[in-house]
Design a protein around this motif. Sequence first.
Motif, PDB file in Angstrom:
ATOM      1  N   UNK A   1      17.281  14.367  -3.422  1.00 17.09           N
ATOM      2  CA  UNK A   1      16.063  13.692  -2.709  1.00 17.09           C
ATOM      3  C   UNK A   1      15.451  14.396  -1.582  1.00 17.09           C
ATOM      4  N   UNK A   2      14.588  14.322  -1.283  1.00 17.78           N
ATOM      5  CA  UNK A   2      13.837  14.835   0.053  1.00 17.78           C
ATOM      6  C   UNK A   2      13.236  13.580   0.809  1.00 17.78           C
ATOM      7  N   UNK A   3      13.954  13.141   1.897  1.00 18.54           N
ATOM      8  CA  UNK A   3      13.538  11.973   2.562  1.00 18.54           C
ATOM      9  C   UNK A   3      12.984  12.269   4.186  1.00 18.54           C
ATOM     10  N   UNK A   4      12.131  11.726   4.155  1.00 26.91           N
ATOM     11  CA  UNK A   4      11.138  11.537   5.470  1.00 26.91           C
ATOM     12  C   UNK A   4      11.091  10.303   6.151  1.00 26.91           C
ATOM     13  N   UNK A   5      11.627   9.958   7.219  1.00 29.19           N
ATOM     14  CA  UNK A   5      11.440   8.640   7.958  1.00 29.19           C
ATOM     15  C   UNK A   5      10.644   8.927   9.231  1.00 29.19           C
TER      16      UNK A   5
ATOM     17  N   UNK B   1       9.603  11.863  -8.555  1.00 29.70           N
ATOM     18  CA  UNK B   1       8.763  10.552  -7.998  1.00 29.70           C
ATOM     19  C   UNK B   1       8.830  10.463  -6.684  1.00 29.70           C
ATOM     20  N   UNK B   2       7.485   9.905  -6.180  1.00 30.47           N
ATOM     21  CA  UNK B   2       7.413   9.821  -4.680  1.00 30.47           C
ATOM     22  C   UNK B   2       7.232   8.341  -4.477  1.00 30.47           C
ATOM     23  N   UNK B   3       7.704   8.027  -3.089  1.00 31.49           N
ATOM     24  CA  UNK B   3       7.889   6.512  -2.515  1.00 31.49           C
ATOM     25  C   UNK B   3       7.510   6.606  -1.392  1.00 31.49           C
ATOM     26  N   UNK B   4       6.734   5.495  -0.982  1.00 31.69           N
ATOM     27  CA  UNK B   4       6.486   5.177   0.489  1.00 31.69           C
ATOM     28  C   UNK B   4       6.499   3.661   0.773  1.00 31.69           C
ATOM     29  N   UNK B   5       6.948   3.589   2.172  1.00 32.20           N
ATOM     30  CA  UNK B   5       6.569   2.140   2.554  1.00 32.20           C
ATOM     31  C   UNK B   5       5.705   1.907   3.418  1.00 32.20           C
ATOM     32  N   UNK B   6       5.358   0.915   3.703  1.00 30.65           N
ATOM     33  CA  UNK B   6       4.039   0.493   4.546  1.00 30.65           C
ATOM     34  C   UNK B   6       4.135   0.920   6.094  1.00 30.65           C
ATOM     35  N   UNK B   7       5.465   1.390   6.386  1.00 28.29           N
ATOM     36  CA  UNK B   7       5.600   2.002   7.755  1.00 28.29           C
ATOM     37  C   UNK B   7       5.388   3.424   7.798  1.00 28.29           C
ATOM     38  N   UNK B   8       5.721   4.213   6.600  1.00 34.41           N
ATOM     39  CA  UNK B   8       5.290   5.588   6.516  1.00 34.41           C
ATOM     40  C   UNK B   8       6.578   6.392   6.298  1.00 34.41           C
ATOM     41  N   UNK B   9       7.555   5.567   6.031  1.00 25.82           N
ATOM     42  CA  UNK B   9       8.818   6.402   5.642  1.00 25.82           C
ATOM     43  C   UNK B   9       8.553   6.730   4.137  1.00 25.82           C
ATOM     44  N   UNK B  10       9.050   7.947   3.598  1.00 21.75           N
ATOM     45  CA  UNK B  10       8.759   8.516   2.391  1.00 21.75           C
ATOM     46  C   UNK B  10       9.957   9.346   1.713  1.00 21.75           C
ATOM     47  N   UNK B  11       9.901   9.262   0.531  1.00 17.65           N
ATOM     48  CA  UNK B  11      10.994  10.046  -0.459  1.00 17.65           C
ATOM     49  C   UNK B  11      10.251  10.903  -1.406  1.00 17.65           C
ATOM     50  N   UNK B  12      10.913  12.080  -1.741  1.00 19.89           N
ATOM     51  CA  UNK B  12      10.553  12.538  -2.853  1.00 19.89           C
ATOM     52  C   UNK B  12      11.816  12.752  -3.722  1.00 19.89           C
TER      53      UNK B  12
ATOM     54  N   UNK C   1       8.735  -0.834  -2.433  1.00 22.15           N
ATOM     55  CA  UNK C   1       8.299   0.514  -2.212  1.00 22.15           C
ATOM     56  C   UNK C   1       7.012   0.927  -3.138  1.00 22.15           C
ATOM     57  N   UNK C   2       6.121   1.645  -2.684  1.00 24.14           N
ATOM     58  CA  UNK C   2       5.078   2.117  -3.335  1.00 24.14           C
ATOM     59  C   UNK C   2       5.146   3.491  -3.971  1.00 24.14           C
ATOM     60  N   UNK C   3       4.873   3.560  -5.489  1.00 24.91           N
ATOM     61  CA  UNK C   3       5.412   4.701  -6.122  1.00 24.91           C
ATOM     62  C   UNK C   3       4.549   5.422  -7.011  1.00 24.91           C
ATOM     63  N   UNK C   4       4.685   6.788  -7.164  1.00 25.13           N
ATOM     64  CA  UNK C   4       3.710   7.352  -8.226  1.00 25.13           C
ATOM     65  C   UNK C   4       4.924   8.296  -8.939  1.00 25.13           C
ATOM     66  N   UNK C   5       4.759   8.289 -10.138  1.00 29.27           N
ATOM     67  CA  UNK C   5       5.960   8.672 -11.173  1.00 29.27           C
ATOM     68  C   UNK C   5       5.427   9.053 -12.477  1.00 29.27           C
ATOM     69  N   UNK C   6       6.300   9.357 -13.470  1.00 30.64           N
ATOM     70  CA  UNK C   6       5.718   9.377 -14.820  1.00 30.64           C
ATOM     71  C   UNK C   6       4.397  10.386 -14.896  1.00 30.64           C
TER      72      UNK C   6
END
Lengths: 372, 372
Positions: free
Chosen positions: A160-164, B150-161, B185-190
Amino acid sequence: MRGITEEDIENLAVGAALLGTGGGGDPYLGKLMVQKCIREHGPIQMIDPSELPDDAWVIPTAMMGAPTIMMEKIPNGDEALKSMRLLEEKAGITAFATMPIECGGLNSTVPFVVASKAGIPLVDADGMGRAFPELQMETFHIYGISGTPMALHNERGDRVMLETLDNHMLEHISRGIAVRMGGAAHVAEYMMNGADVKRTSIHGTMTLCMELGRAIRESQTTKRDPIEAIKEVTRQSIYGEALVIFRGKITDIERQSTDGFVRGKARVSGMDAYEGQELRVDFQNENLCAMIDGELQAMVPDLITFLDQETGMPITTESIKYGFRVICLAIPTPDIMRSEAALDVWGPRYFGYDTDYEPVECIQQRRGEQHV
Amino acid sequence: MRGITEEDIENLAVGAALLGTGGGGDPYLGKLMVQKCIREHGPIQMIDPSELPDDAWVIPTAMMGAPTIMMEKIPNGDEALKSMRLLEEKAGITAFATMPIECGGLNSTVPFVVASKAGIPLVDADGMGRAFPELQMETFHIYGISGTPMALHNERGDRVMLETLDNHMLEHISRGIAVRMGGAAHVAEYMMNGADVKRTSIHGTMTLCMELGRAIRESQTTKRDPIEAIKEVTRQSIYGEALVIFRGKITDIERQSTDGFVRGKARVSGMDAYEGQELRVDFQNENLCAMIDGELQAMVPDLITFLDQETGMPITTESIKYGFRVICLAIPTPDIMRSEAALDVWGPRYFGYDTDYEPVECIQQRRGEQHV
């Protein structure tokens, strides 16, 4: 810069378990991993923060999760290195050195493995001067360094690459990831340059761990009182002189792995001068507070550690067992750890205790006067 | 390729809620977001899978988490786009189009927002042909596409790859991240190319949603029976003809948000031909199984949806309330969803039911014969 040998690591593991205040994982596994690296790649170079170029990148590496689980999922040693590489790739930089984030059995040794495998030096410093259970509990955080971006790997190869936006969310999300990765993850975070290492880290703590470990181990052969040896080393450090706060026998140990932490309490029935008294030590990975008959004797961020009465060897949270005869030792934390900003992050109130921080040496001074 | 209008989205929201089998989030919010986009940027281009170049990259986008929580944390509409951008950057590609991963109130509309804001087409297809609670429950997964990175974002701007070795671990870790990101979370994947979209997706489901929605909405003005309208549309689709399995009044609804899901059951007291009988529908975000007096009437992956008796409008899990007069409708799932490999992933046993899958039309056929 000096070369670290297998003997140094033997000492480091013991001293780091002492400063690890019960947490930071089992020192045995970490020690074996580093010693194997030294046999394969030669001495590991350890560098003082003052020797770092101001613009050199330092990437701290560690394990996070419940130490009890770490003992069941033995790392292969490459995971934290992979996290460092992932962070280098993300940031488009090359690490000049790695650094521990805390003192503690595993987390003092993991960065040595990374340094050895990557062929880079390890910085003689850390961000806690002890062990703490959460990632924002770092002098790095308190003095303005961002923990993000953060890389996490598990032993399977999931990553995981995590950015907060802040270091509290970093702790919150990464703890959830560590849980889902199987209870423990190997991480690289709080990437910073040499100037920031000098400004925000606690200097010389790896050397101090080695000196403490040497003092304890030598006392076993010279038959010197290991407590006296520990007192002598701590007296000459940025920490205060170690204080014995209890001697007794473990009568009860509660331990639960929840939310990625090991939480619980140890109860100790007094012996010798403490006959008839009961000590309780609460922990969240690390020992948090020590109470005798309900009265606080020492509290975070001061260091509370159990030692084996016979050998003076520190005992980690996950190794404590019923019947162990122990000394409960407290070490006054360095002043840099007692600032108001620091106590907001790791003072007793943060851990749910309804009390202000009082330095352990003041409590013991008061207690001594009452007993005269 | 055809331009999608505000009216199409009005229909889409209704039809997607029907195929969403109670899950996929509230259709109302998603609809408003897409309609605002269309007013600002003009019609959204929808493309049939057959029109995709084989080497064009498609990045599906979605929200994940408990629908109940999504209703309390209204998305700003940019989060899923940011996740798509993060994935593009990671993979070094540019998305030719985006695509839904499932049919359902929110997850059918989120990719339209992404398509509109990014100025790219949306593929008329998805990976479930309904809604399901977990990420490996995708025809994409069953037919060999990796969900990671897979990429994940929340409404704050925290994000994960996030990168995992398999799609089950992808679900496991990302679910933990969604929980820690605040429940959603809001995601992009597959991410996949056009050839894989043609091979692994369920084609034409967005068009089907719009047709179903139009049929239901038109029946309200023409006073035609909405059930008849739904039957007519499903009869001409790759799905089987819709079947009424119960009519009654909601007498009890249990709903718990745990581990990133909404789990619970709805109980319905029979009316009309069903007087004296009780229907129970279990759900995990989506409706899983329907039982009348303890006897299974329909089960995953067949679609089970509650409709309002008056209007024929589908009711999502989080909107069901005591006293609602409902029709419980079942729709036979397309054959592609009933293969042995598919049933391993989303059959009743996966959800803890000690029964093999039996197609809803067979159960109802048997039941009808018994009643003759």
